[in-house]
Design a protein around this motif. Structure first.
Motif, PDB file in Angstrom:
ATOM      1  N   THR A  32       0.864  -1.413  -0.382  1.00  0.00           N
ATOM      2  CA  THR A  32      -0.267   0.218  -0.303  1.00  0.00           C
ATOM      3  C   THR A  32       0.832   1.108   0.060  1.00  0.00           C
ATOM      4  O   THR A  32       2.482   0.864   0.706  1.00  0.00           O
ATOM      5  CB  THR A  32      -0.751   0.092   1.158  1.00  0.00           C
ATOM      6  OG1 THR A  32      -0.192  -0.244   2.282  1.00  0.00           O
ATOM      7  CG2 THR A  32      -1.889  -1.006   1.053  1.00  0.00           C
ATOM      8  N   GLU A  62       1.375   1.227   9.925  1.00  0.00           N
ATOM      9  CA  GLU A  62       0.327   0.825  10.366  1.00  0.00           C
ATOM     10  C   GLU A  62      -0.550  -0.560   9.909  1.00  0.00           C
ATOM     11  O   GLU A  62      -1.089  -1.454  10.947  1.00  0.00           O
ATOM     12  CB  GLU A  62      -1.251   1.831   9.985  1.00  0.00           C
ATOM     13  CG  GLU A  62      -2.864   1.101  10.889  1.00  0.00           C
ATOM     14  CD  GLU A  62      -4.129   2.347   9.378  1.00  0.00           C
ATOM     15  OE1 GLU A  62      -4.384   1.954   9.817  1.00  0.00           O
ATOM     16  OE2 GLU A  62      -3.387   3.295   9.030  1.00  0.00           O
ATOM     17  N   TYR A  63      -0.275  -0.884   8.744  1.00  0.00           N
ATOM     18  CA  TYR A  63      -0.834  -2.302   8.054  1.00  0.00           C
ATOM     19  C   TYR A  63       0.014  -3.059   8.898  1.00  0.00           C
ATOM     20  O   TYR A  63      -0.600  -4.335   8.595  1.00  0.00           O
ATOM     21  CB  TYR A  63      -1.505  -1.605   7.148  1.00  0.00           C
ATOM     22  CG  TYR A  63      -1.944  -0.687   6.285  1.00  0.00           C
ATOM     23  CD1 TYR A  63      -3.120  -0.796   7.083  1.00  0.00           C
ATOM     24  CD2 TYR A  63      -2.224  -0.340   5.317  1.00  0.00           C
ATOM     25  CE1 TYR A  63      -3.924  -0.201   6.823  1.00  0.00           C
ATOM     26  CE2 TYR A  63      -3.177   0.182   4.515  1.00  0.00           C
ATOM     27  CZ  TYR A  63      -4.315   0.578   5.068  1.00  0.00           C
ATOM     28  OH  TYR A  63      -5.372   1.623   5.042  1.00  0.00           O
ATOM     29  N   THR A 100       0.999   4.172   5.025  1.00  0.00           N
ATOM     30  CA  THR A 100       0.024   3.596   5.117  1.00  0.00           C
ATOM     31  C   THR A 100       0.877   2.775   6.250  1.00  0.00           C
ATOM     32  O   THR A 100       0.546   1.634   6.817  1.00  0.00           O
ATOM     33  CB  THR A 100      -0.904   3.121   5.050  1.00  0.00           C
ATOM     34  OG1 THR A 100      -0.159   2.351   3.705  1.00  0.00           O
ATOM     35  CG2 THR A 100      -1.781   4.407   4.104  1.00  0.00           C
TER      36      THR A 100
END
Length: 346
Positions: A70, A77-78, A74
């Motif tokens: 992504t 976070e992911y 991000t």
């Protein structure tokens, strides 16, 4: 061979071009599906896989490995969600947006007993592998200086909004910079200090699109450059040693072939045109040689094969989380250097 059930966190260009073809080709992996927020495209290429509406549904499924492909901002976070779910992870470059985030993810993977690899695929480019071989064979003698370029001519802004919106993951430093930095770290290790000039050169751009980074080593210096206003390309690699020099144009064909829909293989895949051979001008047993050097074959398959061995045989990841931490240390030092206009010690 037990297959590693693998899912993607997006199926845009990177999923379609860099990941799915190798996951589906390698006998040790099974492509399970991808998280797709709006466009549902993966089943057009792989009809039997799943398209997940939510990341939680993907993480709750019988998946062993998740590829975090992504936007850069991000990744932390992911990747953290993936690791906390007990899944192995591959995270694209730039690994994170800060050193602290990279260190936290590395520690979390270790704590949870899962594998965490950074997708620095350019280690398996044909041109870089050839440079690596020349240096490892000491054909140039002690290295005095090196210059790595990732040059393009493209004055237009990207249609992908996340690439052109000012955010913590946008800009050429965190897009092309990790490729160059990781390659240098592979060859020479961590430098002693960093000096950088980071600029915006395209009209209406909100993110950095030019970098010039100088890495200081005890007996050598390495310069990294990338920008969008190079119509006539410089050699991608210029290496000068006390015995000679090696100049190599960028020539790896894998990305272009993958974009054309060609499928990877283990025979002729990643084979450059002869016209892209590097020039070696050096001294050998008191004789002066000036000759073209055949380019080694590149293949991103080797990265995924390394991930397979890492998970299945508990081997080190082909690109470790600590490798990712080191890249982020250079990036943070470069940002600080450019802002303060001074050399930053590491």
């Amino acid at each position: 061979m037990q297959k590693i059930r693998t899912a993607l966190l997006s199926y845009g260009m990177s999923g379609k071009v860099f990941h799915a073809p190798f996951i589906s080709f390698h006998p040790g992996f099974e492509l399970i599906g991808s998280w797709e927020r709006s466009k549902k495209l993966i089943r057009e290429d792989y009809p039997s896989v799943k398209s997940y509406f939510q990341i939680d549904a993907l993480l709750e499924d019988d998946v062993d490995l998740v590829i975090v492909n992504t936007p850069v901002e991000t990744h932390y976070e992911y990747a953290k969600k993936v690791l906390l779910a007990g899944k192995h992870a591959i995270v694209e470059k730039a690994f994170t947006t800060t050193v602290a985030q990279a260190q936290e993810l590395a520690a979390l993977a270790n704590e949870r007993g899962v594998k965490l690899a950074v997708f620095q695929n350019r280690r398996w480019d044909s041109d870089f592998k050839t440079v690596q071989k020349i240096i490892s064979e000491k054909k140039l003698g002690d290295i005095v200086e090196a210059e790595f370029h990732f040059d393009r001519y493209n004055p237009l802004l990207s249609p992908k909004s996340h690439k052109e919106t000012a955010n913590s993951g946008a800009g050429i430093l965190k897009d092309l910079g990790p490729h160059l930095i990781d390659q240098v770290l592979c060859l020479f290790g961590l430098p002693k200090a960093v000096f950088a000039d980071i600029r915006i050169t395209r009209e209406h751009s909100l993110v950095d699109d030019y970098i010039d980074i100088l890495l200081y080593y005890p007996d050598s210096r390495v310069r990294l450059k990338a920008g969008f206003f190079v119509r006539e390309a410089n050699p991608a690699y210029v290496i000068h040693g006390k015995k000679g020099s090696f100049l190599k144009p960028r020539g790896d064909v894998q990305e272009d072939d993958l974009k054309l829909g060609k499928k990877p293989n283990l025979e002729e895949w990643g084979t450059e045109a002869k016209s892209k051979e590097g020039l070696l001008h050096t001294e050998f047993h008191t004789d002066i040689l000036r000759e073209n050097v055949p380019t080694l074959q590149g293949n991103y398959y080797d990265f995924f094969d390394g991930v397979y061995n890492s998970i299945s045989n508990n081997q080190p990841e082909p690109v470790t989380a600590q490798d990712g931490v080191h890249v982020m240390q250079i990036i943070e030092a470069a940002i600080q250097s450019s802002a303060q206009k001074k050399v930053i010690d590491l």
